[in-house]
Design an enzyme around this catalytic site. Structure first.
Site, mmCIF file in Angstrom:
data_model
loop_
_atom_site.group_PDB
_atom_site.id
_atom_site.type_symbol
_atom_site.label_atom_id
_atom_site.label_comp_id
_atom_site.label_asym_id
_atom_site.label_seq_id
_atom_site.Cartn_x
_atom_site.Cartn_y
_atom_site.Cartn_z
ATOM 1 N N GLU A 1 0.818 -1.221 0.000
ATOM 2 C CA GLU A 1 0.000 0.000 0.000
ATOM 3 C C GLU A 1 0.850 1.270 0.000
ATOM 4 O O GLU A 1 0.330 2.364 -0.153
ATOM 5 C CB GLU A 1 -0.915 0.033 1.240
ATOM 6 C CG GLU A 1 -2.085 -0.926 1.203
ATOM 7 C CD GLU A 1 -1.766 -2.289 1.796
ATOM 8 O OE1 GLU A 1 -0.570 -2.652 1.834
ATOM 9 O OE2 GLU A 1 -2.699 -3.000 2.206
ATOM 10 N N LYS B 1 3.574 -13.824 8.159
ATOM 11 C CA LYS B 1 4.441 -13.645 6.988
ATOM 12 C C LYS B 1 5.561 -14.679 7.006
ATOM 13 O O LYS B 1 6.389 -14.689 7.899
ATOM 14 C CB LYS B 1 5.018 -12.233 6.970
ATOM 15 C CG LYS B 1 5.258 -11.775 5.549
ATOM 16 C CD LYS B 1 5.601 -10.327 5.473
ATOM 17 C CE LYS B 1 5.364 -9.810 4.076
ATOM 18 N NZ LYS B 1 5.935 -8.499 3.867
HETATM 19 P P1 AMP Z 1 3.610 -6.341 2.046
HETATM 20 O O1 AMP Z 1 2.448 -5.500 1.715
HETATM 21 O O2 AMP Z 1 3.467 -7.747 1.577
HETATM 22 O O3 AMP Z 1 4.889 -5.703 1.625
HETATM 23 O O4 AMP Z 1 3.668 -6.454 3.624
HETATM 24 C C1 AMP Z 1 3.770 -5.335 4.451
HETATM 25 C C2 AMP Z 1 3.883 -5.759 5.880
HETATM 26 O O5 AMP Z 1 5.026 -6.606 6.052
HETATM 27 C C3 AMP Z 1 4.083 -4.649 6.865
HETATM 28 O O6 AMP Z 1 2.871 -4.004 7.202
HETATM 29 C C4 AMP Z 1 4.700 -5.392 8.042
HETATM 30 O O7 AMP Z 1 3.718 -6.074 8.785
HETATM 31 C C5 AMP Z 1 5.575 -6.414 7.343
HETATM 32 N N1 AMP Z 1 6.939 -5.887 7.189
HETATM 33 C C6 AMP Z 1 7.496 -5.339 6.091
HETATM 34 N N2 AMP Z 1 8.776 -4.988 6.328
HETATM 35 C C7 AMP Z 1 9.032 -5.301 7.618
HETATM 36 C C8 AMP Z 1 10.166 -5.163 8.487
HETATM 37 N N3 AMP Z 1 11.314 -4.652 8.065
HETATM 38 N N4 AMP Z 1 10.039 -5.580 9.764
HETATM 39 C C9 AMP Z 1 8.891 -6.113 10.217
HETATM 40 N N5 AMP Z 1 7.788 -6.270 9.455
HETATM 41 C C10 AMP Z 1 7.857 -5.877 8.174
#
Ligand code: AMP
Length: 580
Positions: free
Chosen positions: A364, A473
């Site tokens: 997003e 995740k």
């Molecule tokens: P996506 O939309 O698939 O990129 O997922 C986004 C989500 O991944 C974020 O809202 C977090 O919950 C998680 N996320 C992404 N980067 C990190 C990070 N460096 N550390 C912890 N969680 C992360």
């Protein structure tokens, strides 16, 4: 010369407006304020490739092709072939606003399709091939894609879904005639090279409003069905500019970039635009992301910068430790998508002298939301303090605003301790989902709730401490805890079920299933797992099952996952030993 066809009603309604070049935005400026007298240069992404062609035409894009060989082209070639893609699409009846899907690895062909689609005001829709076929079909149908470009690897998926995707009227296999398989059963199938062969480069790119939709990417990191994030040309161009800041990706013409993060993960974190914008050489890894394959490209192409999720770096670390190889060319890596484990950070920085930047973001957010650059106050405190601080998710680049609030929406202090809901705002943050799914997603002041729980310190460092959203995740891909729970409660002995993510050294998180049995009923761990087997994808299967007397519920009757994560925080998944 090809021109634009007639615009279609639905895409415009859904946010893909294709109005002609806008006049200076004087109309929206209240009386009394002066209108600036600068040029109205619309921020459209075709200009990124125009710029690369004009200034960096000889810089290379190197692809490890799905067919095997390494393929080389330049930004000049990419520009020419992308324009042929545009001509082929227009000849095939594509009009601005049409959605063109890709099911493809990172490659030069994928980039050509990317710019060829966006340049004519159509929408490039990257589809995540790691979803199961039924989900992919659902997404293609929801997006109403007219064309699907796909790699040879994904023929079995397309064979499974083409009969249930009636809107797709052309399948383009991203290969040449020599590699076209026979008798696939896929209708209206053409090889990519045949599709663009002999097509003119004399097409019109751009010339539409910068708010025109450019890209579409679905995210499963929400509850319910996947939601489409519809990027605009403007959001992509602004994201490119702010991700190029020195304290963000800091890319330049001297860089050779290996985006291991796929194009279907939010524009490969924007690298599809930022690399051509600065003329960096690109190395595209195709389908292979294991330690050895990644090392070969890093070494042979003298890669200086790369970006991937922690699982990829862990595989590379293991390969380097087994073989004794080193990384003499690699200078900087961005690790994100999940929290960076300390062992990875320290190994790459201390042993291989590669600077690690911890990034956080979301589909997003286009997706960059933070970068772990080091402020001077920390430099002075020495390596240990700097590295410890790098385990936090980092600081906001210009173009992203943060706010942390409590459950009542009250802003919390930036004291490095008070954790609350992380809200964001910015020109590259979604304002609503495609087709309005999910309704209103911004609060009255325009803030978007990320679903992450975090604290902020006075130096601007953000640290994620938990996740309020109900997803897990694993290796950079989402697992829906709700889907697992819904199946689990179908077991006759189960009263309630909760799936939570627990830390895992290889996959970052793996699911633990927590079961509350019905009074007097009994079931073993194996019975529960056998029951789920075949109902969900293999990689969604919980790594363990634990039984509990009562699953805690919050005030609104929803399962209290925060409390469960606390209860099971010391639980060690049985799969951890195998991964270590
Ligand atoms: P996506 O939309 O698939 O990129 O997922 C986004 C989500 O991944 C974020 O809202 C977090 O919950 C998680 N996320 C992404 N980067 C990190 C990070 N460096 N550390 C912890 N969680 C992360």
């Amino acid at each position: 010369m090809f021109g634009f066809g007639k615009n279609k009603g639905e895409p415009a309604k859904a946010g893909a407006a294709t109005t002609p070049a806008a006049a200076a935005p004087a109309a929206s400026i209240p009386r009394g304020l002066m209108v600036g007298r600068m040029q109205d240069w619309q921020l459209t992404v075709d200009k990124v490739l125009d710029h690369a062609k004009a200034n960096h035409a000889h810089r290379e894009i190197v692809t490890r092709s799905v067919e095997g060989p390494i393929v080389r082209e330049t930004y000049g070639d990419l520009y020419a072939r992308a324009r042929q893609v545009s001509a082929a699409l227009l000849e095939d009846g594509v009009v601005p606003g049409d959605r063109i899907a890709t099911l493809a690895w990172n490659s030069g062909n994928h980039m050509e399709t990317w710019f060829g689609t966006m340049g004519i005001g159509s929408v490039l829709h990257t589809v995540n091939p790691r979803l199961f076929p039924e989900q992919i079909a659902w997404i293609l149908n929801h997006a109403e894609d007219t064309h699907l470009f796909f790699d040879l690897t994904f023929i079995p998926i397309v064979q499974k879904i083409h009969s249930i995707c009636p809107m797709v009227r052309r399948y383009v296999l991203l290969t040449d005639e020599g590699h076209m398989p026979r008798d696939t059963g896929i209708p209206n199938l053409v090889s990519y090279e045949r599709f663009i062969a002999g097509k003119t480069q004399d097409v019109t790119w751009g010339g539409f409003d910068e708010n025109t939709a450019a890209g579409l990417c679905y995210t499963s990191g929400t509850t319910g069905n996947p939601k489409g994030v519809l990027y605009s040309h403007r959001s992509n161009v602004l994201h490119t500019m702010f991700s190029l800041q020195k304290d963000c990706m800091g890319l330049g013409v001297e860089d050779t970039i290996l985006p291991i993060v796929p194009l279907f993960h939010a524009n490969a974190w924007g690298i599809t635009f930022s690399a051509p914008a600065v003329g960096a050489k690109l190395v595209m890894p195709g389908a292979k992301m294991d330690g050895e394959s990644v090392f070969q490209l890093l070494d042979s192409e003298k890669v200086t910068f790369s970006a991937a999720v922690p699982t990829v770096w862990l595989m590379l670390k293991q390969y380097l430790e087994e073989t004794g190889n080193t990384l003499p060319h690699l200078k900087r890596v961005v690790i994100g998508g999940s929290a960076v484990p300390e062992a990875i950070l320290k190994t790459f920085e201390d042993k291989y002298e590669v600077q690690v930047f911890h990034a956080w973001g979301m589909t997003e957010m286009s997706p960059m939301g933070s970068m772990g650059s080091t402020v001077p106050e920390f430099m002075a405190r020495g390596t240990d303090a700097v590295q410890k601080n790098k385990l936090k998710q980092g600081r906001a680049p210009f173009g992203v605003e943060y706010k942390i609030t409590d459950d009542d929406g009250k802003e919390l202090p930036r004291d490095g301790k008070s954790a609350g809901h992380l809200l964001v705002r910015g020109p590259a943050v979604a304002g609503s989902y495609f087709k309005g799914d999910g309704g209103q997603i911004l609060d009255k002041d325009g803030w978007f709730d990320t679903g992450d729980v975090a604290n902020l310190c006075e130096l601007g460092y953000m640290q994620i401490t938990d996740r309020a959203k109900d997803v897990i995740k694993s290796g950079g891909e989402w697992i829906s805890s709700i889907d697992i729970e819904n199946f689990a409660v179908g077991h006759p002995a189960v009263a309630n079920a909760a799936a939570i993510g627990l830390p895992h050294p290889k996959w970052d998180e793996r699911p633990l299933l927590i079961i509350e049995l019905k009074p007097g009923a009994s079931a073993s761990r194996e019975e529960i797992l056998n029951y789920l087997n075949g109902k969900i994808a293999k990689w969604w299967m919980p790594d363990d099952v634990q039984f509990i007397d009562k699953i805690p519920l919050g005030a609104t009757g929803k399962i209290n996952k925060l409390s469960l994560r606390q209860t099971f925080k010391e639980h060690k998944l049985p799969t951890i030993q195998a991964a270590e």
